[in-house]
Structures are given as structure tokens and as C-alpha cells.
Design a protein around this motif. Sequence first.
Motif, mmCIF file in Angstrom:
data_model
loop_
_atom_site.group_PDB
_atom_site.id
_atom_site.type_symbol
_atom_site.label_atom_id
_atom_site.label_comp_id
_atom_site.label_asym_id
_atom_site.label_seq_id
_atom_site.Cartn_x
_atom_site.Cartn_y
_atom_site.Cartn_z
ATOM 1 N N ARG B 189 -10.131 -1.499 -11.443
ATOM 2 C CA ARG B 189 -9.560 -0.634 -10.400
ATOM 3 C C ARG B 189 -8.255 -1.102 -9.431
ATOM 4 O O ARG B 189 -7.306 -0.599 -9.469
ATOM 5 N N ASP B 190 -8.406 -2.631 -9.214
ATOM 6 C CA ASP B 190 -7.218 -3.232 -8.714
ATOM 7 C C ASP B 190 -5.820 -2.844 -9.425
ATOM 8 O O ASP B 190 -4.929 -2.566 -8.884
ATOM 9 N N VAL B 194 -2.622 -1.046 -8.030
ATOM 10 C CA VAL B 194 -1.257 -1.547 -8.288
ATOM 11 C C VAL B 194 -0.236 -0.726 -8.914
ATOM 12 O O VAL B 194 1.070 -0.512 -8.526
ATOM 13 N N LEU B 204 0.753 -1.765 -1.167
ATOM 14 C CA LEU B 204 -0.700 -1.580 -1.277
ATOM 15 C C LEU B 204 -0.967 -1.080 0.322
ATOM 16 O O LEU B 204 -1.883 -0.239 0.467
ATOM 17 N N GLN B 206 0.769 0.714 2.288
ATOM 18 C CA GLN B 206 1.348 1.861 2.778
ATOM 19 C C GLN B 206 0.804 2.945 1.967
ATOM 20 O O GLN B 206 0.619 4.216 2.268
ATOM 21 N N ALA B 207 0.050 2.538 0.868
ATOM 22 C CA ALA B 207 -0.509 3.669 -0.119
ATOM 23 C C ALA B 207 -1.412 4.496 0.317
ATOM 24 O O ALA B 207 -1.637 5.736 0.181
ATOM 25 N N GLY B 208 -2.474 3.788 1.183
ATOM 26 C CA GLY B 208 -3.667 4.763 1.732
ATOM 27 C C GLY B 208 -4.197 5.653 0.550
ATOM 28 O O GLY B 208 -4.906 5.150 -0.286
ATOM 29 N N THR B 209 -4.343 6.720 1.168
ATOM 30 C CA THR B 209 -4.986 7.745 0.336
ATOM 31 C C THR B 209 -4.579 8.063 -0.965
ATOM 32 O O THR B 209 -5.030 8.933 -1.549
ATOM 33 N N LYS B 210 -3.242 7.565 -1.153
ATOM 34 C CA LYS B 210 -2.831 7.981 -2.598
ATOM 35 C C LYS B 210 -3.655 7.303 -3.462
ATOM 36 O O LYS B 210 -3.560 7.557 -5.011
ATOM 37 N N LEU B 211 -4.184 6.093 -3.444
ATOM 38 C CA LEU B 211 -5.135 5.496 -4.187
ATOM 39 C C LEU B 211 -6.218 6.017 -4.283
ATOM 40 O O LEU B 211 -6.574 6.880 -3.261
ATOM 41 N N GLN B 212 -7.291 5.656 -5.191
ATOM 42 C CA GLN B 212 -8.380 6.288 -5.364
ATOM 43 C C GLN B 212 -9.539 5.603 -4.312
ATOM 44 O O GLN B 212 -9.204 4.107 -3.898
ATOM 45 N N ALA B 213 -10.399 6.120 -3.877
ATOM 46 C CA ALA B 213 -11.497 5.841 -2.832
ATOM 47 C C ALA B 213 -12.256 4.700 -3.341
ATOM 48 O O ALA B 213 -12.738 3.831 -2.451
ATOM 49 N N ASN B 214 -12.588 4.709 -4.419
ATOM 50 C CA ASN B 214 -13.594 3.758 -5.152
ATOM 51 C C ASN B 214 -13.354 3.452 -6.472
ATOM 52 O O ASN B 214 -12.140 3.734 -7.100
#
Lengths: 499, 301
Positions: B189-190, B194, B204, B206-214
Motif C-alpha cells: 500500500r505504501d 507513493v 504525500l 497534499q495527496a489526501g483523498t487521491k490516495l486509497q483510504a485503506n
Amino acid sequence: MARRAKGAPETKRSAPSDAPLVVSQKIGNALQVHALNASAQRLGLHQGQPLANARAMVQPLAIIAADEKADAALLENIADWCDRFTPLVTLDAPYGLYLDITGAAHLFGGEAAMLTAVTQAIMRQGFTVRGAIAGTSLAAHALARYAPGVIVPPGSEAKAVAPLPIAALDCGDKALRALRHAGLKTVGAVAERLHSELSERLGKIFVTRLRILQGAEEQPLQPRRPLPDLMAEQRFADPVVSMDVIAASLHSLAQHLSAILDREGQGVRLLEAAFFRADGKVQRLAIKTGEALRDADVMLRLLRQKLDALADPLDPGFGFDLIRLEAVLAEETKPATISFDTNENARRQIGFLIDRLSVRFGDARVQRFVAQDTHTPEACGVAVPAQDSDFAQQNWALKRQAGDPPRRPLRLLEKAEEISAVASVPDGPPVRFRWRQCLHNVTRAEGPERIAIEWWRNAGLTRDYFRVETEDGQRFWLYRDGLFHQIGAPRWYMHGLFT
Amino acid sequence: MSYAELAVTTNFSFLRGASHPGDFVEQAKALHYAAIGIADRNTLAGVVRAYEKWKKLEHPPRLLIGARLVFRDGTPDILAYPKDRKAYARLSRLISVGKLRAQKGDCLLDFADLLEYRRGLLLIVMPPAEPATAKPALEKLGVDTWLAASMLYTGEDRRRLRDLKKLSRETGTSLIAVNDALYHHSERRDLQDVVTCIREHLTLEQAGTKLQANAERHLKDAGEMARLFRDAPQAVDETIRFASRISFTLDQLGQRYPREPVPRGKTPDGHLRDLTETGLTWRYPDGVPPDIAALAEKELA
């Protein structure tokens, strides 16, 4: 060419009696005469003399230790007070002030009248003061010291400073000795030499200073306070004390400023009212607004509230002789149009409300939530001073379809509270739980919404959030902190209530 | 109990997947999958690496070759798996059409392109946030079309599954379970966060909700998938049925030399000699110079 008035108040208060008095200052390891009064001067003492010598020459001699901090503060006060003449006042430490009177002299009936007004006003406070008006700061500086009262017509600084002694160059002992050695006695004589020659002997800075002194170059003054973008002011021949008169004055100033703002197509974001007391004290009120403001009535209302909310009320003392309203920060706005869009009007109303509340309670106390782009629930909204944030930029992700129940409570608990819960393994919702001594039986639940920690920020556990409804119809948002297969017995927390 | 994962995004979907195709194949074997499908965004590039790893393993799960078709016209993503070699050719051609249309590195596809090349392709429609919007596409595609369902711990999985079931009934498609994997193991996931940041030109922070929540977008074993899909057990079984429909493997792609345009009764060499002689007499109508004739003879020999 800017016109610089140079007031040089000798910040020495006249001694109460005529007894010789010196102010001593420690320079290196020796005490020196730092300043002295007229009678001490008459007895042959002079500035820079070792204090021991002065003592030997005059007995008895009153000696006071110099307090440079107090001197500096005093100069600042005088500068504040001089703001009434022009908003651009600069310190010329330790004993001088520059006033940029470009475009201000006509208010006082011309330059000569203004110079008299400034010097007399300062003299009335009990200072000895000398002043001169010239096109550049250094020319005014030199003339105030060596030919006080002179007003140099624009462009003839070189002629005016020519007869001054070389000390007027104010260029340090070493350079002075060199000039004296070369047989140069006046500024004019120095100026006649080739600049390249001077530059080689005495450095480039010397030539620059000389050119500024002659009005051939200019050094911009650094204002002490931010210059207001726009302002309106009212002077009173007789200082005013009555609150009614002050209120009336503010009213007309607000209207005047509003008209100027309207003409310039600007609105004020930082409004400052300055009250100049006849005895030299200046009181200022600053008001920040959330959006560019132009309406005189609103300005006035904010000012009144600020005045009402002051810890020590405005003290006119012997009266104010000048009240000024400054738009310290103005920004372009769209022309005020009447909008039929109710959202727009509501937004404006809220803006005014925020401004009024901020004026009354302080701008840090009136806050609003700003959406943050993150999965971590408690970090989704951050409270910031309401005036600083823009309505338009609000971007709360509306994560649900119309008709669906809210996914998250409107507000979360300050801190998630631990609860004891019974739930099925591995990711079932709680069947019943105890929160704040009360047992709740869950009748419906939805979830889990799994939110993992931001691994780059801090260590923590993955949370499984559930929306649950209890027997008596209450709805809660709670989570299991950690997964069963990662930690043996995860704890449960209450994070918010759906209302 | 058995399962096949069909929605797999590898690192050949540039800056989206966080595991190599080989990692997925290995993990699929470790989890005793019946099959693993590789479906990268508008490309078949990752399948070769998957195939290389697959050949080295003993008793590996079946390897299915496909692509995730991403459209420019708002059509939801569709996973396309060719049944046979001919369908594989059509899928390759479809992707080439999209790539020829775009700048390097991009692929512009319309739903109409898929309709043109869809024969022999098994299609899995990945429903968008609002499942009903996938309805027109499902209806147009008709046979050999499945509707994907996933349980990704969004908090509303079961409600969504109910909506998808309804949609599949209305359109006559079968529901099929996928976990829409971006990495083979949750530890990745990490890395996935990235690469998402790199793709979006963000940090990281700034990305906020553009990343997966889990960290749920990994391969899960059959038991876990069956537990997640307890409201729709047929969706898990459907993955096995889907895999059994596919006969194509990469072995079927040998070197196939194209047929040469040689007239009947001639050898290719003889034909070349004839053509050369005709050319020489055309070029030198007054007789071929001896050095040229020698040179031609040398080249043909």
C-alpha cells in the motif's frame, strides 16, 4: 522630485533650571559627555569630552546617565505624532526624522508655512528643533543641521549645500580627516573634484552620498508603517473632546473614504482609524474585514463596535486635532451591484456578521471550518479565523447521493471516547455497547468503512467505522481501532453522533 | 472453495499498480487460486512478464491474458479477456487503434471501437460510483458480458452490492466478484500511495483523498472472498465459470511467418531473379553494363 522635510529635534528637554547639566554615556571604557544643556555649553563643555575633564572644569555639575532605549522610544513617539503631517515618516536615528511631504505641503499653506507649523508644534512639546526642506533626504539632513530653516527650491540642492562645511557630509572621521588634509573645507569644494578621484580615495559610497546630498540621486525612504493605500482625514482648528463631534467626524470620514474607494474601484480589507491627540499621543484602531468593504455604513458600524469593545475607552485628553481613516490594505473589487441571487446575498450577510463578531470578540475567536483533503476523519475540518478564509474555496466533498443518510456526523467528539462493545469477528458491527455508563443495543448497522492511518505521518491502527442505530433510535458513528488479525483484542471508540 | 481474480492492475499500468505481474502470479499460487487474470490499462505489455514467471512455477494457477479498457467517452472501465487466439488478435488491434489516435504513452478509445472488435472477447464491466450509469453499456454489449462487484470496505459495500444485484437482474448479466487489486500484498500500500503521488505530481501531504483510504486492494484468498461476498455467493463461483470459458494462452503465439507473394510454381529465389532481370532491362535499355551485371549476379548468389 520628492520633497523631504527634515525635522531634527534635538531630543534634549530644556533643563528645569539653568544649572549646568550633562548626560553621560559609556563609550569603550570611558565615560563621555553625550549631551549637555545651554549653560554647560556656555561654561566651555562640549559633546564627546571625557566626563572626568568636564567634572574638573565645572563644579558642581549635574550628571545623568544616558538611556538610549528611552531616547529611541521618545523619537518613535515624536514620529507617531508627526504622522499627522504626512503618513510617510521615517526615523533618522538617533536624533532626526524625515517627513516626506510630497503633495502634503498645500494642506498647510505651502512649504514655508508647513516647516514653521512642524517645528513650532514640536517646539511646543518642549523640544529644541531645527528643520529644512530639500529634494533629497541627505540634503535635508545636512541643511537642517548646518543651515536650519532653509527651503531649497526643487533642483538647486547642489547650490544650497555648496557653502556647508565638510562635516555636513556626515561621512565618518577618517574621510573627514582625509578631506581636511586635502585642504577641502566646504561641500562645494569637495563636489568640484572629479568623482572618480573621490571614489578611489574615499570609496563608492562616499560619492553616492555626495550625489544624494546634491540632489542628483535619491534614496527612497523606508516608511515606518505600511503606507495606507487610500485615506481620508479631518483636522480640527480647536481640538475636539465631545464624543458626538468625534462620531460625526467618523461618519463623514467613512463616507469620504467610501467615495474614494468607489471611485478607485477598490474595497478595504484592513481599515485603520487614527486619533491624533493635541498633546502628541496617537491612538489607533485597526479593523480587519473578511471581504473587501466599501459601504460607509458598515465601516461605521464596525468602528463603533470596536470603540465600544475597547478595554480602555478612547481618551480624548485635551482633545483630538486630527482624525484619519486609512485603508491600509485595499483591494480591487467588482463594482457593487445589487444581486438577485439569494445565495450571494446570504453569503454577504454572513460575511458582515463575521466581521462584526470578529471586531467584538477578536478575530482569533470567530472561527470557521475549512475542508481538508484527507481520509482521517478528525483532520477533515480545521478551524481557522473566519475572516481569513474564503467562502468560495470551500470544498466539502458531498459524499452521498440525494436521499441517503449522512455518512458522517456533522461534528465529531472533541476526542474519541472509548466504549466497551460486543461484536462478531473479524469485521462485524457491534451488537451492543456501553458508552458513558449507558448500555445501547444496536438494531441496525452499516459498515465497516475501513480507514488506514497515514503511514508517513504517524504510527497508528487501521480503523473500521460503523454507523449504527440503537433500539431507542439514536444514531452513532463508532469505530474499532485495529483489525483482529493484527492485534488480538481491538478497542472500540465512539467518534460522533448523528443528530 | 475456489476463486480467480480477474481485475489485476500491475505496474505496467504506469504509476497505478504497485506490484510486478510476476508477484501477482506467485501470490495467486500461494493463495491456491484457480486462475489469475492480468488486465492493465489499455495495454498487454505486462502479460509477458506474468507468463515468464508462470512458466517457472510448478502447478501454477491458470494465467488469463486480458486488458482493462479505459475509455475517453465516459464509458465505465471494461476488462476484456479474449477467448481464443483470434480474439486476442482483435483485442491487440483494438488497443492499437486507440494508441495510433493518441500521443505517445496515451490511448484514446471510444465505446464504438469496442463494439467493432468485441467478437470473442469476454467483458467485465466495472461499475462506476453510480451503478445505474453503466446500464446503457451493459445493454449494448449483450452476450459474454459480466458486471463486476467488489467489497472494498467503503462503508456502503453491502448497499452497493444490493444495487448491483438489481442492475445485473435488469440487464441479464451475471455478477462477478473482483477485488480490483492494485498490489499483490497489503504491504505494498505504501508504494502504491507513493506512485499515486508521482502520477498526480503531489506530495504525500497534499495527496489526501487521491490516495486509497485503506490497504484492501490486494489479492485475497478464496475463503476471505467468499466471506466478503456472503450476500452474493454466486458472484465468487462465477469467477471459475468465467475462467473456464477461456482457452487462450500465450503458448499459442508462435512465430508465424507471413505468406510470401510468390507466383505458383516458382521458388522465392527464382522469382527474385526474374524480377531483377526485368528491372535491369528497364533501367539499361541499351544493354546492361558488364560491371552492373556482375554486381547483380554477386548479390543474387
